[in-house]
Design a protein around this motif. Structure first.
Motif, PDB file in Angstrom:
ATOM      1  N   ALA A 114       2.257  10.542  -3.904  1.00  0.00           N
ATOM      2  CA  ALA A 114       2.766  11.452  -2.877  1.00  0.00           C
ATOM      3  C   ALA A 114       3.446  12.665  -3.504  1.00  0.00           C
ATOM      4  O   ALA A 114       4.073  12.568  -4.554  1.00  0.00           O
ATOM      5  CB  ALA A 114       3.750  10.722  -1.967  1.00  0.00           C
ATOM      6  N   ILE A 152      -7.601   5.781  -1.780  1.00  0.00           N
ATOM      7  CA  ILE A 152      -7.001   4.922  -0.765  1.00  0.00           C
ATOM      8  C   ILE A 152      -7.499   5.353   0.607  1.00  0.00           C
ATOM      9  O   ILE A 152      -7.306   6.500   1.018  1.00  0.00           O
ATOM     10  CB  ILE A 152      -5.467   4.979  -0.826  1.00  0.00           C
ATOM     11  N   ASP A 163      -7.553   0.044   3.777  1.00  0.00           N
ATOM     12  CA  ASP A 163      -6.498  -0.519   4.618  1.00  0.00           C
ATOM     13  C   ASP A 163      -7.080  -0.823   5.995  1.00  0.00           C
ATOM     14  O   ASP A 163      -7.195   0.052   6.855  1.00  0.00           O
ATOM     15  CB  ASP A 163      -5.339   0.481   4.738  1.00  0.00           C
ATOM     16  N   LEU A 222       0.836  -1.206   0.000  1.00  0.00           N
ATOM     17  CA  LEU A 222       0.000   0.000   0.000  1.00  0.00           C
ATOM     18  C   LEU A 222       0.871   1.256   0.000  1.00  0.00           C
ATOM     19  O   LEU A 222       0.582   2.234  -0.703  1.00  0.00           O
ATOM     20  CB  LEU A 222      -0.920  -0.004   1.227  1.00  0.00           C
ATOM     21  N   LYS A 223       1.960   1.217   0.758  1.00  0.00           N
ATOM     22  CA  LYS A 223       2.858   2.373   0.826  1.00  0.00           C
ATOM     23  C   LYS A 223       3.502   2.648  -0.536  1.00  0.00           C
ATOM     24  O   LYS A 223       3.694   3.811  -0.920  1.00  0.00           O
ATOM     25  CB  LYS A 223       3.935   2.139   1.877  1.00  0.00           C
ATOM     26  N   SER A 271      -7.120   4.708   4.432  1.00  0.00           N
ATOM     27  CA  SER A 271      -6.252   4.085   5.427  1.00  0.00           C
ATOM     28  C   SER A 271      -6.669   4.501   6.824  1.00  0.00           C
ATOM     29  O   SER A 271      -7.661   5.204   7.021  1.00  0.00           O
ATOM     30  CB  SER A 271      -4.800   4.498   5.173  1.00  0.00           C
ATOM     31  N   GLU A 311      -5.622  12.035  -9.853  1.00  0.00           N
ATOM     32  CA  GLU A 311      -5.536  10.997  -8.811  1.00  0.00           C
ATOM     33  C   GLU A 311      -6.910  10.516  -8.357  1.00  0.00           C
ATOM     34  O   GLU A 311      -7.188   9.307  -8.328  1.00  0.00           O
ATOM     35  CB  GLU A 311      -4.746  11.527  -7.615  1.00  0.00           C
ATOM     36  N   LEU A 322       0.935   4.401  -2.517  1.00  0.00           N
ATOM     37  CA  LEU A 322       0.808   5.782  -2.037  1.00  0.00           C
ATOM     38  C   LEU A 322       1.970   6.644  -2.533  1.00  0.00           C
ATOM     39  O   LEU A 322       1.799   7.842  -2.779  1.00  0.00           O
ATOM     40  CB  LEU A 322       0.761   5.807  -0.502  1.00  0.00           C
ATOM     41  N   SER A 323       3.148   6.032  -2.684  1.00  0.00           N
ATOM     42  CA  SER A 323       4.334   6.783  -3.135  1.00  0.00           C
ATOM     43  C   SER A 323       4.160   7.328  -4.543  1.00  0.00           C
ATOM     44  O   SER A 323       4.753   8.348  -4.903  1.00  0.00           O
ATOM     45  CB  SER A 323       5.577   5.896  -3.077  1.00  0.00           C
TER      46      SER A 323
END
Length: 561
Positions: free
Chosen positions: A47, A129, A456, A39-40, A131, A123, A43-44
């Motif tokens: 970001a 997303i 998440d 997931l990170k 979380s 986006e 997200l990157s």
């Protein structure tokens, strides 16, 4: 829809490729297995800044690539076409982000270099997303206005308000600077006015002080000058044997013998005339000196006034006429600042009028939608096993000017009939917050028609029937969009279309993360493990079949409703 995710050299991942599927996908695995790393990585991509501490091997760059199916997504397609990232017949979007150890990031859309601003512009139309951060944000009442605005799709009104707000803020800053300058320049303005008045009243000519200085010097030596002048005059014309008389006598004598003395006589005559002119000038100087002596006080006064002005304004008096003109130009510039101040104040007033017009229109929309939002949320939360929950959307309007209008919005709840309405943070438990969060996302995500929504552990703090009802709602949502969920709930996994398992293991002193979709027989074993901690527990498998059967029945009645 999210098609694939490629991760290279990211935290614990050397290389990982995930091909995503339609419907409801559950990502499972032990706590700490690395589900959140995936997931990170996603997200990157979105970001604003990507930190180099995510790089596993610092000698290599980290690369994250996502591929989306954008067929039917008109906004994204048009945006990419307009900005040259897409050809007319293309239906996929590939976003790649490269992170290097020197913290330099490169972003690409369909292999073309781009900026994060272009990614941010599309986006929300690609992927949402949700979380634990969103749940924390829900507890902050300042975010509730965004929830209501997302529900009513007020982006156009908000955009108008935001643009006007930004203009007001810019003009306010200009006003503050001008007011500060005007206040600082008030002394200069008064100084210039006084300077212009003084110098204009003085009226000093360009070389006047030099002339006054000569006169003043002569006056100080006037007695000596008069004595010399009188002596010269006496020698020339006043005494018995004065020079001019003697010369005229010689002239007459020479004139008697013109044939002989004519050249000499002419020279003598010229000398006599020059001496008479000289005498006249000496007499005039004497007379002027006598006249100036009578005006000595006036000359002295004028001289010292000009000298005083030079000292006061630290300028040469020969420049006074030019200084007056320059001072008038500067004074006009200061006057223009005052005019500009008045004009900006007028512009701010007009902008405020437009601002409040749009803000009141939006406020009315919010009030009209708040009841519908309440009814919709209650409908969904009841399906999430929160029958006793009641809520209201509290809207308070002020005269404050903000980027979001004149309203403050707070969602208040009570979980039991005898309670008073309070903030979500004061009443709701962790499981209740998760369900309210899910309800809000079900509303807003459907409204914005996101292609992919990722949760998440939105089911954290829940279990039993509640977890199953969450799964049913997620399953229903997955019929209209792709839903991906990181979960620990077997009830949800049991009704998922796809189960993706993440595993972490150690090999040769290295941590390795692997992931794969589970096959049908592997799914049963995995859910058995989630229920009892044993992959081959027969009782757990019997319960699994009950869960699936019971869920289908509930799903059937859910659809009828």
């Amino acid at each position: 829809m999210l098609i694939s995710l490629y991760i290279k050299n990211f935290i614990l991942i050397d290389f990982l490729e995930i091909n995503f599927k339609k419907g409801l996908t559950s990502i499972v695995g032990e706590t700490g297995a690395g589900k959140s790393i995936i997931l990170k990585a996603l997200l990157s991509i979105f970001a604003k800044k990507a930190n180099s501490n995510v790089i596993k091997d610092q000698s290599k760059a980290t690369s994250i690539t996502v591929e989306f199916d954008i067929s039917g997504d008109e906004y994204v397609t048009n945006y990419l076409l307009e900005n040259g990232f897409l050809c007319n017949n293309e239906k996929t979007l590939i976003i790649r982000r490269v992170i290097s150890s020197d913290s330099k990031n490169k972003i690409f859309i369909n292999d073309q270099p781009t900026t994060i601003d272009n990614i941010k512009a599309i986006e929300k139309y690609l992927c949402e997303i949700c979380s634990q951060h969103n749940q924390v944000k829900l507890l902050d009442s300042s975010s509730h206005i965004d929830i209501l605005d997302n529900y009513i799709n007020s982006s156009n009104q908000l955009n108008n308000i935001k643009i006007i707000y930004q203009k007001i803020q810019i003009l306010k800053k200009e006003l503050e600077e001008l007011q500060s300058n005007i206040q600082k320049n008030e002394y200069e303005r008064a100084y210039l006015l006084n300077k212009i008045k003084d110098l204009e009243e003085l009226g000093a000519l360009e070389n006047e002080l030099d002339e006054l200085a000569i006169k003043r010097k002569n006056l100080l030596e006037s007695s000596k000058i008069l004595d010399i002048s009188q002596l010269i005059s006496k020698k020339l014309i006043e005494c018995d044997s004065n020079v001019l008389s003697e010369l005229w006598f010689i002239h007459k004598q020479l004139n008697r013998f013109t044939d002989v003395f004519t050249p000499c006589d002419k020279n003598l005559e010229s000398i006599i005339l020059e001496l008479e002119t000289f005498n006249s000038e000496i007499t005039k100087i004497s007379q002027n000196l006598i006249d100036d002596t009578e005006n000595i006080e006036e000359i002295e006064s004028r001289y010292f006034k000009i000298k005083e002005a030079e000292k006061k304004y630290k300028e040469d008096s020969s420049k006074f006429p030019a200084i007056i003109e320059l001072s008038k130009i500067r004074l006009q510039a200061l006057e223009d600042e005052t005019f500009n101040l008045e004009q900006i104040e007028k512009n701010v007033t007009e902008l405020k009028q437009n601002y409040f017009k749009y803000a009141k229109e939006l406020s009315n929309l919010r009030r009209q939608a708040s009841q519908k939002l309440r009814e919709k949320l209650l409908e969904i939360t009841k399906n999430l096993n929160m029958e006793q929950l009641d809520l209201k959307v509290d809207i308070v309007s002020t005269e404050s000017i903000t980027p979001k209008g004149i309203d403050s919005v707070q969602i208040l709840i009570k979980t039991n009939p005898e309670q008073n309405f309070e903030g979500i943070d004061k009443i709701a438990s962790g499981g209740e917050i998760s369900r309210i969060m899910l309800a809000l996302k079900l509303i807003s995500s459907n409204h914005y028609d996101n292609k992919t929504i990722i949760f998440d552990e939105i089911d954290s703090g829940t279990g039993g029937k509640t977890a199953k009802m969450i799964g049913i709602n997620l399953k229903e949502l997955s019929k209209s969009m792709q839903v991906i969920l990181i979960t620990h709930q077997p009830q949800i996994v049991a009704i998922s279309d796809n189960i993706f398992k993440v595993t972490k293991y150690f090999e040769s002193n290295k941590t390795i993360l692997s992931a794969k979709y589970l096959k049908k027989h592997e799914v049963e074993n995995e859910i058995s493990y989630m229920i009892s901690g044993n992959h081959f527990d027969k009782k757990a498998k019997i319960l699994l079949h009950f869960l699936i059967t019971n869920t289908l029945l509930i799903d059937y009645f859910f659809n009828l409703c």
